[in-house]
Design an enzyme around this catalytic site. Structure first.
Site, PDB file in Angstrom:
ATOM      1  N   ASP A 243     -95.929 -22.831  73.631  1.00 22.84           N
ATOM      2  CA  ASP A 243     -96.560 -22.781  74.949  1.00 22.84           C
ATOM      3  C   ASP A 243     -95.806 -21.827  75.871  1.00 22.84           C
ATOM      4  O   ASP A 243     -95.822 -21.982  77.075  1.00 22.84           O
ATOM      5  CB  ASP A 243     -96.640 -24.191  75.553  1.00 22.84           C
ATOM      6  CG  ASP A 243     -95.272 -24.866  75.615  1.00 22.84           C
ATOM      7  OD1 ASP A 243     -94.269 -24.221  75.218  1.00 22.84           O
ATOM      8  OD2 ASP A 243     -95.194 -26.030  76.051  1.00 22.84           O
ATOM      9  N   GLU A 244     -95.138 -20.859  75.258  1.00 26.98           N
ATOM     10  CA  GLU A 244     -94.364 -19.886  76.046  1.00 26.98           C
ATOM     11  C   GLU A 244     -95.007 -18.504  75.920  1.00 26.98           C
ATOM     12  O   GLU A 244     -95.335 -18.063  74.828  1.00 26.98           O
ATOM     13  CB  GLU A 244     -92.927 -19.790  75.518  1.00 26.98           C
ATOM     14  CG  GLU A 244     -92.132 -21.065  75.656  1.00 26.98           C
ATOM     15  CD  GLU A 244     -90.890 -21.020  74.787  1.00 26.98           C
ATOM     16  OE1 GLU A 244     -90.202 -19.972  74.790  1.00 26.98           O
ATOM     17  OE2 GLU A 244     -90.632 -22.012  74.072  1.00 26.98           O
TER      18      GLU A 244
END
Lengths: 333, 204
Positions: A243-244
């Site tokens: 989720d980066e």
């Protein structure tokens, strides 16, 4: 030299050596091969040999006595009328004309061009002449070279396709970490100002765990779309972890404009996403760093600053942005 | 074997029966996804598998398929280079036949690793009747020869009769033969052959 003299009629000479010239004692042509006549463009019979040919090497030979002094040597000549380079050799030939010479000639490696220029055919060469093989080779070689070039182009395409895939995140179609690293390398080499946004999706893990991976994927795609919209076409958006994300904005962008971009991006990501079983809601924390604040080419320090800014945003309660500059105080939303 | 022949088979099947037919044959025969490359090397057996699959899927007798391929090899515009390279062999059809024994040496001059060219032996009774024998890694070379020789005779404008010769019993290593009867070397005007070419060969 031993053995009895060999007598050959001009027509036999022509068959053996279609590029020959037989000269009498004064250097006039008594007979010429049919191919020589064709290249010369004039009837060579009766002409002085040095009206037809110039001897380039050995140098300084311009008459028949000179020619007699270089018998047996390799001659470099130019056929004057056609301005065609020829290789040749002269030998003594004592016939009815007395103290004569026999000169045999060949276009050498220029044969391919000569064949094209004078529309020569098989019949213009003696069967023992390798000109035909040379033409065959030249043609085969051209075919192989064309095939090799086509193969190289296909392999190159396949290579760039594979490279493209290896720099791309399969789920979102964004660049992956390798793709980002490559872009950063290019920046480090070429310089140029840029800003980096480090983006972490807030609550993504919770949504993924509660609603399943399929919903997680839908949410990631929606967040991707929001980031791609926030950036310009020439900018780079990369998914560097679950989720980066990281966004590289090229060029010098004012700080207040960066703040607005981050505000808009967070608002877009916070918009509820329709998924199977209802609406998914996430947010994003953003860390911003600008290359202007760092030594030129120090790309790694921009990344570190963006990470530090992102950490600050998370500490500040997430769903916000922080801009870190080396020389000025941090700004935040 | 050198991919030249594999590529020729692929071109023949693609041009004659269409891209879709080739794809399904290639998939079943286990041809690499991107097709054959003329400059790469493939297992000898693969081309035989392709031809067997093609024969079954297209419902064509293997001998007919090979003969059509022989015709394609020397007469299709896409194969103009092959026609030209063959015509370097001689100024008329008789001369051309005599040159076939030199073909492997010629091919090796051009590309030392090229092993896709059959070895030929020509017997000539001096009265226009020839027995041409070829040894090759692919069975059925005589059918390819029949198609190719008819097309090249046509190219020279020669009137010829070409028949298959049954292989001698139990002696498959002796190669495959065809009998050629040359009725008229200049039956009609053939296609032109310019020694130098246009300098821009097509396809291949």
């Amino acid at each position: 030299m031993t053995g009895s003299p060999l007598m050959l009629r001009p027509c036999a000479l022509d068959r053996l050596m279609p590029m020959h010239l037989a000269l009498d004692g004064s250097g006039r042509v008594t007979s010429a091969g049919r191919t020589f006549a064709r290249l010369a463009g004039v009837d060579p019979a009766g002409r002085a040999v040095f009206d037809l040919l110039r001897l380039r090497r050995p140098e300084g030979v311009a008459d028949v006595d000179g020619l007699r002094s270089v018998v047996g040597q390799k001659l470099h000549l130019t056929l004057l009328h056609a301005n065609l380079r020829l290789a040749g050799i002269a030998v003594p030939a004592r016939g009815g004309a007395g103290n004569g010479l026999l000169l045999n000639l060949s276009p050498g490696p220029g044969v391919v061009a000569a064949v094209r220029r004078f529309s020569l055919s098989n019949g213009d060469f003696a069967p023992t002449d390798l000109a035909n093989e040379l033409l065959f080779l030249a043609e085969a070689n051209a075919a192989i070279a064309a095939e090799a070039a086509a193969l190289t182009a296909r392999l190159q395409n396949a290579h760039s396709d594979a490279e493209e895939r290896s720099f791309t995140d399969a789920l979102t179609g964004l660049r992956n970490r390798r793709g980002l690293d490559q872009a950063m390398d290019t920046l480090a080499r070429g310089g140029g100002r840029f800003a980096m946004l480090a983006v972490d999706l807030d609550r993504f893990k919770a949504v993924n765990d509660a609603m399943g991976h399929a919903v997680g994927d839908t949410v990631l795609r929606a967040a991707t779309e929001a980031m791609v919209r926030a950036a310009r076409a020439a900018d780079l958006v990369a998914r560097i972890g679950g989720d980066e994300f990281a966004i590289l904005l090229y060029g010098a962008i004012p700080r207040d404009r960066l703040g607005r971009i981050a505000d808009d991006l967070i608002a877009a990501i916070e918009r509820p996403i329709p998924v199977e079983g209802g609406l998914a809601r996430i947010s994003a924390s953003v860390g911003i760093a600008i290359s202007d604040d760092h030594a030129i080419g120090d790309v790694a320090s921009v990344t570190a600053a963006a990470d530090a800014a992102l950490y600050a945003s998370k500490q500040a309660g997430r769903g916000c942005w922080t801009l870190m500059g080396g020389s000025t105080a941090p700004e935040a939303s | 074997m050198h991919g030249l022949m594999n590529r020729a088979v692929q071109d023949f099947l693609t041009v004659t029966y269409g891209e879709a037919a080739w794809r399904s044959i290639a998939a079943e025969a286990g041809v690499p996804e991107r097709g054959f490359e003329a400059l790469l090397t493939y297992d000898d057996a693969l081309i035989g598998v392709v031809l067997r699959v093609a024969s079954r899927r297209l419902r064509k007798r293997s001998s007919d398929l090979l003969e059509d391929m022989g015709t394609f090899l020397v007469s299709h515009p896409r194969m103009e280079r092959v026609r030209r390279l063959l015509r370097f062999g001689g100024s008329d059809f008789d001369d051309f036949l005599q040159s076939l024994e030199d073909l492997p040496a010629r091919a090796e001059l051009a590309l030392p690793t090229l092993d896709a060219i059959p070895r030929f032996v020509l017997r000539d009774d001096g009265r226009g009747r020839f027995l041409l024998t070829a040894t090759y890694a692919i069975p059925g070379i005589s059918h390819i020869m029949m198609g190719a020789l008819r097309a090249i005779a046509d190219d020279y404008g020669a009137l010829v009769l070409i028949e298959a010769v049954e292989p001698a019993e139990g002696r498959p290593d002796d190669g495959e033969s065809v009998r050629i009867t040359l009725s008229l070397a200049d039956f009609r005007a053939g296609r032109g052959f310019d020694l130098a070419g246009s300098g821009e060969g097509r396809g291949g």
